[in-house]
Scaffold this motif. Structure first.
Motif, PDB file in Angstrom:
ATOM      1  N   THR A 113      -1.941   4.260   8.271  1.00 54.63           N
ATOM      2  CA  THR A 113      -3.827   4.749   7.754  1.00 54.63           C
ATOM      3  C   THR A 113      -4.405   4.308   6.278  1.00 54.63           C
ATOM      4  N   HIS A 114      -5.471   4.623   5.966  1.00 52.82           N
ATOM      5  CA  HIS A 114      -6.037   5.031   5.128  1.00 52.82           C
ATOM      6  C   HIS A 114      -5.278   5.266   3.800  1.00 52.82           C
ATOM      7  N   ASP A 115      -4.614   6.226   3.792  1.00 52.85           N
ATOM      8  CA  ASP A 115      -3.671   7.143   2.526  1.00 52.85           C
ATOM      9  C   ASP A 115      -1.910   6.602   2.546  1.00 52.85           C
ATOM     10  N   ASP A 116      -2.181   5.648   3.159  1.00 50.73           N
ATOM     11  CA  ASP A 116      -0.563   5.252   2.782  1.00 50.73           C
ATOM     12  C   ASP A 116      -1.096   4.222   1.745  1.00 50.73           C
ATOM     13  N   ILE A 117      -0.706   4.621   0.886  1.00 49.49           N
ATOM     14  CA  ILE A 117      -1.012   3.873  -0.230  1.00 49.49           C
ATOM     15  C   ILE A 117       0.156   3.226  -0.455  1.00 49.49           C
ATOM     16  N   THR A 118       2.098   3.398  -0.514  1.00 50.27           N
ATOM     17  CA  THR A 118       2.759   3.525  -1.393  1.00 50.27           C
ATOM     18  C   THR A 118       2.685   2.122  -1.960  1.00 50.27           C
ATOM     19  N   TYR A 119       3.035   1.313  -0.404  1.00 53.99           N
ATOM     20  CA  TYR A 119       3.562   0.230  -0.936  1.00 53.99           C
ATOM     21  C   TYR A 119       1.860  -0.896  -1.520  1.00 53.99           C
ATOM     22  N   ALA A 120       0.862  -1.138  -1.864  1.00 54.34           N
ATOM     23  CA  ALA A 120      -0.081  -1.253  -2.315  1.00 54.34           C
ATOM     24  C   ALA A 120       0.142  -0.962  -3.504  1.00 54.34           C
ATOM     25  N   SER A 121       0.211   0.264  -4.340  1.00 56.70           N
ATOM     26  CA  SER A 121       0.872   1.094  -4.963  1.00 56.70           C
ATOM     27  C   SER A 121       1.735   0.421  -6.149  1.00 56.70           C
ATOM     28  N   LEU A 122       2.208   0.286  -5.744  1.00 57.61           N
ATOM     29  CA  LEU A 122       3.731   0.190  -6.078  1.00 57.61           C
ATOM     30  C   LEU A 122       3.661  -1.556  -6.627  1.00 57.61           C
ATOM     31  N   ALA A 123       3.042  -2.439  -5.174  1.00 55.84           N
ATOM     32  CA  ALA A 123       2.496  -3.790  -6.163  1.00 55.84           C
ATOM     33  C   ALA A 123       1.636  -3.845  -7.367  1.00 55.84           C
ATOM     34  N   LYS A 124       1.207  -3.069  -7.450  1.00 57.63           N
ATOM     35  CA  LYS A 124       0.619  -2.758  -8.706  1.00 57.63           C
ATOM     36  C   LYS A 124       1.003  -3.091  -9.550  1.00 57.63           C
ATOM     37  N   SER A 125       2.709  -1.781  -9.533  1.00 61.15           N
ATOM     38  CA  SER A 125       2.727  -1.253 -10.697  1.00 61.15           C
ATOM     39  C   SER A 125       3.941  -1.858 -11.319  1.00 61.15           C
ATOM     40  N   PHE A 126       3.676  -2.865 -10.401  1.00 57.62           N
ATOM     41  CA  PHE A 126       5.488  -3.781 -10.934  1.00 57.62           C
ATOM     42  C   PHE A 126       4.461  -5.543 -10.663  1.00 57.62           C
ATOM     43  N   LYS A 127       2.676  -6.031 -10.951  1.00 57.71           N
ATOM     44  CA  LYS A 127       1.869  -7.002 -11.085  1.00 57.71           C
ATOM     45  C   LYS A 127       2.930  -7.931  -9.997  1.00 57.71           C
ATOM     46  N   GLN A 128       3.045  -7.877  -8.546  1.00 57.57           N
ATOM     47  CA  GLN A 128       3.071  -8.895  -7.647  1.00 57.57           C
ATOM     48  C   GLN A 128       2.223  -8.266  -6.957  1.00 57.57           C
ATOM     49  N   GLU A 129       2.117  -9.478  -6.094  1.00 56.12           N
ATOM     50  CA  GLU A 129       0.546  -9.645  -4.107  1.00 56.12           C
ATOM     51  C   GLU A 129       1.773  -8.571  -3.747  1.00 56.12           C
ATOM     52  N   LEU A 130       0.568  -8.616  -2.944  1.00 58.42           N
ATOM     53  CA  LEU A 130       0.997  -8.338  -1.410  1.00 58.42           C
ATOM     54  C   LEU A 130       1.467  -9.785  -0.499  1.00 58.42           C
ATOM     55  N   SER A 131       2.093  -9.492   0.769  1.00 58.16           N
ATOM     56  CA  SER A 131       2.512 -10.206   1.944  1.00 58.16           C
ATOM     57  C   SER A 131       3.468  -9.867   2.684  1.00 58.16           C
ATOM     58  N   TYR A 132       2.837  -9.888   3.827  1.00 63.02           N
ATOM     59  CA  TYR A 132       3.538 -10.046   5.169  1.00 63.02           C
ATOM     60  C   TYR A 132       4.500 -10.413   5.038  1.00 63.02           C
ATOM     61  N   HIS A 133       5.327  -9.001   5.803  1.00 63.68           N
ATOM     62  CA  HIS A 133       7.041 -10.064   5.893  1.00 63.68           C
ATOM     63  C   HIS A 133       7.535 -10.355   7.184  1.00 63.68           C
ATOM     64  N   ALA A 134       7.577 -11.384   7.457  1.00 63.75           N
ATOM     65  CA  ALA A 134       7.739 -11.646   8.908  1.00 63.75           C
ATOM     66  C   ALA A 134       8.740 -11.622   9.543  1.00 63.75           C
ATOM     67  N   GLU A 135       9.956 -11.354   9.291  1.00 60.95           N
ATOM     68  CA  GLU A 135      11.364 -10.731   9.888  1.00 60.95           C
ATOM     69  C   GLU A 135      10.447  -8.980  10.174  1.00 60.95           C
ATOM     70  N   THR A 136       9.988  -8.775   9.140  1.00 64.24           N
ATOM     71  CA  THR A 136       9.772  -7.041  10.061  1.00 64.24           C
ATOM     72  C   THR A 136       8.559  -6.557  10.792  1.00 64.24           C
ATOM     73  N   LEU A 137       7.461  -7.820  10.874  1.00 66.11           N
ATOM     74  CA  LEU A 137       6.609  -8.301  11.702  1.00 66.11           C
ATOM     75  C   LEU A 137       7.145  -8.777  13.345  1.00 66.11           C
ATOM     76  N   ALA A 138       8.004  -9.196  12.920  1.00 65.95           N
ATOM     77  CA  ALA A 138       9.081  -9.607  14.337  1.00 65.95           C
ATOM     78  C   ALA A 138       9.874  -8.646  15.067  1.00 65.95           C
ATOM     79  N   ARG A 139      10.087  -7.667  13.343  1.00 63.14           N
ATOM     80  CA  ARG A 139      11.083  -6.648  14.860  1.00 63.14           C
ATOM     81  C   ARG A 139       9.916  -5.788  15.137  1.00 63.14           C
TER      82      ARG A 139
END
Length: 305
Positions: A113-139
């Motif tokens: 949901t819209h307020d689940d922002i932990t991954y996005a916030s941590l990506a900014k925190s450590f200067k990384q882009e977000l990307s889909y993880h293929a194996e997680t999607l497959a599972r």
């Protein structure tokens, strides 16, 4: 902030064993020590993330479970913070804790949901882009095939669901259990991201042990407790003097009263024999008796601390 709803064992309740047995995912191989060869975790911090914790809607059980986990393994848990679903707060706190501690755990904010922002916030925190993880999607998709209701989702709902596999690009993705599709996402070799649901948090934390550079057995502490019926004020001068005397040995003395029922004196140290000798001396001085952790916990539950 939402709860996971994809697999049956990610709900707040206890899942039947048959539901868990349906899946047998491959567990990740053990990676190299993220702290460096020969190093191990000495200190830890925790970020409990969620407006629902701060507004009283949800009781935080994860910090207590983590505290017990750390103590039993000889990790010194230095700090627990509860923060809102706020990007700036997550960024500031995560950077500060990764700088100070060897092991940092976050709990909450990784749903669809819209307020689940932990991954996005941590990506900014450590200067990384977000990307889909293929194996997680497959599972995730494998589990969805067992749930017909998910096949009726529209495109917006599918996109929302896939947010649960949208990770900081350079993160380690650790699948720690064969019956759980959700991975532990690790950043900077230290910060591990967990869901907030207690049953899932606890199982994933326990299964993370092989992936952590844990302290050796000889570095893990011993705790003995002495129960006395004397008032806390009556034993306070003795305990203060004792603490000063043993501080240089790395032994910590604490007192924890039960309302109108007595006091527990706790002695913690790495040298087990020394802790035992001191506990026997305390037992005599405060007219008490050494009790097991199980007995102490039962007494607290029966009367309340």
């Amino acid at each position: 902030m939402s709860s996971f709803t994809v697999p049956p064992f990610v709900t707040a309740g206890t899942a039947p064993a048959a539901a868990l047995a349906e899946f047998n995912f491959v567990v990740s191989p053990i990676p190299k020590n993220p702290l460096g060869e020969g190093k191990y975790i000495k200190t830890a911090g925790a970020l409990i993330i969620g407006d629902e914790i701060l507004n009283g809607k949800t009781l935080d059980r994860n910090s207590n479970y983590l505290a017990r986990f750390c103590f039993e393994l000889g990790i010194d848990l230095k700090r627990i913070e509860v923060i809102a679903d706020d990007e700036d707060e997550i960024i500031e706190a995560s950077q500060r804790m990764v700088e100070k501690y060897d092991f940092v755990v976050t709990s909450g904010g990784i749903g669809p949901t819209h307020d689940d922002i932990t991954y996005a916030s941590l990506a900014k925190s450590f200067k990384q882009e977000l990307s889909y993880h293929a194996e997680t999607l497959a599972r995730m998709e494998e589990l969805i095939r067992q749930r017909p209701s998910f096949t009726q989702q529209n495109e917006q709902q599918r996109v929302a669901r896939k947010r649960m596999a949208l990770f900081p690009h350079a993160a380690e993705v650790l699948f720690v259990a064969s019956d759980i599709w959700v991975p532990v996402v690790r950043l900077e070799g230290k910060l591990c991201v967990f869901p907030g649901i207690p049953s899932l948090f606890q199982k994933m934390l326990d299964n993370l042990k092989p992936f952590l550079p844990l302290p050796p057995l000889e570095a893990r502490p011993c705790r003995l407790q002495v129960f006395t019926n004397l008032p806390e004020s009556s034993i306070a001068p003795y305990l203060a003097t004792l603490q000063k005397r043993v501080s240089s040995e790395g032994i910590r003395i604490g007192s924890y009263p039960l309302l109108q029922r007595g006091v527990y004196v706790s002695l913690i140290g790495v040298n087990r024999e020394r802790v035992r000798v001191l506990a026997e001396a305390v037992e005599k001085e405060v007219q008490g008796r050494i009790v097991s952790d199980e007995e102490a916990e039962a007494k607290r539950r029966s009367g309340g601390a």
